[in-house]
Scaffold this motif. Structure first.
Motif, PDB file in Angstrom:
ATOM      1  N   ALA A  40       0.832  -1.208   0.000  1.00 17.92           N
ATOM      2  CA  ALA A  40       0.000   0.000   0.000  1.00 17.92           C
ATOM      3  C   ALA A  40       0.867   1.259   0.000  1.00 17.92           C
ATOM      4  CB  ALA A  40      -0.924  -0.008   1.216  1.00 17.92           C
ATOM      5  N   ARG A  41       1.890   1.265   0.831  1.00 17.99           N
ATOM      6  CA  ARG A  41       2.778   2.426   0.887  1.00 17.99           C
ATOM      7  C   ARG A  41       3.477   2.648  -0.451  1.00 17.99           C
ATOM      8  NH1 ARG A  41       6.450   0.482   3.880  1.00 17.99           N
ATOM      9  NH2 ARG A  41       7.974   0.217   2.195  1.00 17.99           N
ATOM     10  N   THR A  42       3.912   1.551  -1.088  1.00 17.52           N
ATOM     11  CA  THR A  42       4.632   1.652  -2.348  1.00 17.52           C
ATOM     12  C   THR A  42       3.741   2.141  -3.483  1.00 17.52           C
ATOM     13  OG1 THR A  42       6.164  -0.092  -1.669  1.00 17.52           O
ATOM     14  CG2 THR A  42       6.015   0.359  -4.019  1.00 17.52           C
ATOM     15  N   LEU A  43       2.472   1.716  -3.506  1.00 21.68           N
ATOM     16  CA  LEU A  43       1.554   2.169  -4.551  1.00 21.68           C
ATOM     17  C   LEU A  43       1.392   3.687  -4.529  1.00 21.68           C
ATOM     18  CD1 LEU A  43      -1.311  -0.509  -4.422  1.00 21.68           C
ATOM     19  CD2 LEU A  43       0.665  -0.415  -5.952  1.00 21.68           C
ATOM     20  N   VAL A  44       1.510   4.269  -3.343  1.00 15.11           N
ATOM     21  CA  VAL A  44       1.444   5.733  -3.230  1.00 15.11           C
ATOM     22  C   VAL A  44       2.795   6.352  -3.565  1.00 15.11           C
ATOM     23  CG1 VAL A  44       1.009   7.664  -1.665  1.00 15.11           C
ATOM     24  CG2 VAL A  44      -0.405   5.606  -1.518  1.00 15.11           C
ATOM     25  N   ALA A  45       3.866   5.763  -3.044  1.00 15.08           N
ATOM     26  CA  ALA A  45       5.213   6.310  -3.274  1.00 15.08           C
ATOM     27  C   ALA A  45       5.608   6.291  -4.744  1.00 15.08           C
ATOM     28  CB  ALA A  45       6.241   5.540  -2.447  1.00 15.08           C
ATOM     29  N   ASP A  46       5.002   5.397  -5.529  1.00 15.92           N
ATOM     30  CA  ASP A  46       5.288   5.362  -6.964  1.00 15.92           C
ATOM     31  C   ASP A  46       4.924   6.673  -7.651  1.00 15.92           C
ATOM     32  OD1 ASP A  46       6.374   2.840  -6.998  1.00 15.92           O
ATOM     33  OD2 ASP A  46       4.554   1.818  -7.634  1.00 15.92           O
ATOM     34  N   GLY A  47       4.122   7.497  -7.004  1.00 15.68           N
ATOM     35  CA  GLY A  47       3.783   8.804  -7.557  1.00 15.68           C
ATOM     36  C   GLY A  47       4.990   9.710  -7.690  1.00 15.68           C
ATOM     37  N   SER A  48       6.036   9.429  -6.909  1.00 15.19           N
ATOM     38  CA  SER A  48       7.261  10.225  -6.989  1.00 15.19           C
ATOM     39  C   SER A  48       7.880  10.148  -8.376  1.00 15.19           C
ATOM     40  CB  SER A  48       8.265   9.731  -5.937  1.00 15.19           C
ATOM     41  OG  SER A  48       9.533  10.297  -6.138  1.00 15.19           O
ATOM     42  N   ASP A  49       7.725   8.994  -9.041  1.00  6.38           N
ATOM     43  CA  ASP A  49       8.322   8.806 -10.360  1.00  6.38           C
ATOM     44  C   ASP A  49       7.606   9.616 -11.443  1.00  6.38           C
ATOM     45  OD1 ASP A  49      10.035   6.944  -9.181  1.00  6.38           O
ATOM     46  OD2 ASP A  49       8.650   5.289  -9.555  1.00  6.38           O
ATOM     47  N   ASN A  50       6.388  10.081 -11.128  1.00  5.84           N
ATOM     48  CA  ASN A  50       5.593  10.799 -12.121  1.00  5.84           C
ATOM     49  C   ASN A  50       5.291  12.243 -11.718  1.00  5.84           C
ATOM     50  OD1 ASN A  50       5.230   8.467 -13.840  1.00  5.84           O
ATOM     51  ND2 ASN A  50       3.834   7.671 -12.297  1.00  5.84           N
ATOM     52  N   HIS A  74      12.471   3.369  -3.242  1.00  7.09           N
ATOM     53  CA  HIS A  74      12.523   4.282  -4.390  1.00  7.09           C
ATOM     54  C   HIS A  74      13.811   5.091  -4.336  1.00  7.09           C
ATOM     55  CE1 HIS A  74       8.261   3.333  -4.221  1.00  7.09           C
ATOM     56  NE2 HIS A  74       8.129   3.822  -5.438  1.00  7.09           N
ATOM     57  N   SER A  75      14.671   4.876  -5.296  1.00  7.54           N
ATOM     58  CA  SER A  75      15.931   5.616  -5.346  1.00  7.54           C
ATOM     59  C   SER A  75      16.127   6.192  -6.746  1.00  7.54           C
ATOM     60  CB  SER A  75      17.097   4.689  -4.994  1.00  7.54           C
ATOM     61  OG  SER A  75      18.320   5.388  -5.033  1.00  7.54           O
ATOM     62  N   PRO A  76      16.162   7.538  -6.866  1.00  5.22           N
ATOM     63  CA  PRO A  76      15.953   8.504  -5.793  1.00  5.22           C
ATOM     64  C   PRO A  76      14.471   8.710  -5.516  1.00  5.22           C
ATOM     65  CG  PRO A  76      16.324   9.662  -7.850  1.00  5.22           C
ATOM     66  CD  PRO A  76      16.468   8.190  -8.160  1.00  5.22           C
ATOM     67  N   PHE A  77      14.154   9.255  -4.343  1.00  2.00           N
ATOM     68  CA  PHE A  77      12.769   9.529  -3.968  1.00  2.00           C
ATOM     69  C   PHE A  77      12.600  11.027  -3.762  1.00  2.00           C
ATOM     70  CE2 PHE A  77       9.437  10.079  -0.711  1.00  2.00           C
ATOM     71  CZ  PHE A  77       8.380   9.500  -1.388  1.00  2.00           C
ATOM     72  N   ASP A  78      11.675  11.617  -4.511  1.00  5.20           N
ATOM     73  CA  ASP A  78      11.428  13.060  -4.431  1.00  5.20           C
ATOM     74  C   ASP A  78      10.301  13.308  -3.429  1.00  5.20           C
ATOM     75  OD1 ASP A  78      11.010  15.733  -4.746  1.00  5.20           O
ATOM     76  OD2 ASP A  78      10.408  15.635  -6.856  1.00  5.20           O
TER      77      ASP A  78
END
Length: 228
Positions: A40-50, A74-78
């Motif tokens: 669940a956390r990763t599905l949200v964090a993937d927004g950093s890539d976009n 996520h590396s790098p993570f914005d």
């Protein structure tokens, strides 16, 4: 990244989920050892890539621990477009996120959580491209230990309604093993689809997941990998 489909929210290659249309709420369900909350956390964090907004209602982790967990996968993570409502009840240490962290002293204060959610969501919505914001509520099971089912359902319904009207993506985590079936079914009513997570049967990847209730998704159990 998967190919964009009708402006859907996309996920990293290690997550076998096709883009999900704006306005959808998904319930990520699985026991503690299944890594459902990590998914669940990763599905949200993937927004950093976009370049999308990422807003967490965090019941189990402090804002700083949550940020570190996002950086690990996520590396790098914005984090410049990330907001956190920290209602973990742990020490409110100063976070590098500054004003983008809002603290609620107890998980029973759903009104306070809701008000801070609205404020943070509005702020992110106004600065990200096309108002695209992903919200992670992690987790419903933790909140259920502090409030009754009726209040929790109304809260989840309010949050999901805000996400739907803004064309966002909602990701709500739940551990069905800690609830009666009636409670799980009730809370699931706020979601458009369900992502079930379990430990891997053959030891591959970080676990397995399958998607229910959403169109154009892979069928059956699929292996997933959280780390890039």
């Amino acid at each position: 990244m998967t190919t964009e489909t009708d402006g859907g929210y996309e996920f990293a290659d290690g997550i076998p989920i096709n883009p999900i249309d704006p306005g959808n709420i998904v319930m990520v369900a699985g026991p503690a050892l299944s890594r459902a909350e990590d998914v669940a956390r990763t599905l949200v964090a993937d927004g950093s890539d976009n370049g999308e907004g990422m807003l967490y209602i965090s019941t189990n982790m402090t804002a700083e621990k949550l940020l570190n967990a996002c950086r690990q996968t996520h590396s790098p993570f914005d984090d410049t477009q990330m907001g956190v409502i920290d209602c973990s009840g742990q020490d409110a240490a100063q976070s590098v996120l500054g004003e983008r962290v809002k603290y609620v002293s107890t998980q029973s204060d759903l009104t306070g959580i809701g008000m801070k959610f609205s404020a943070l969501y509005e702020g992110l919505y106004g600065v990200v491209d096309q108002g695209r914001v992903r919200t992670g509520l992690i987790s419903l099971s933790s909140l259920s230990m502090y409030v009754d089912l009726r209040a929790l359902f109304q809260f989840a319904q309010t949050v999901s309604g805000r996400i739907d009207s803004a064309g966002g993506l909602g990701v709500f985590a739940i551990d069905p093993t800690t609830h009666e079936t009636k409670a799980v079914n009730t809370l699931s009513q706020v979601a458009d689809g369900r992502i079930e997570v379990r430990e891997s049967e053959n030891g591959s990847g970080d676990g397995e997941l399958r998607v229910r209730g959403l169109p154009d998704q892979p069928s059956g159990w699929q292996s997933f990998t959280l780390s890039e």
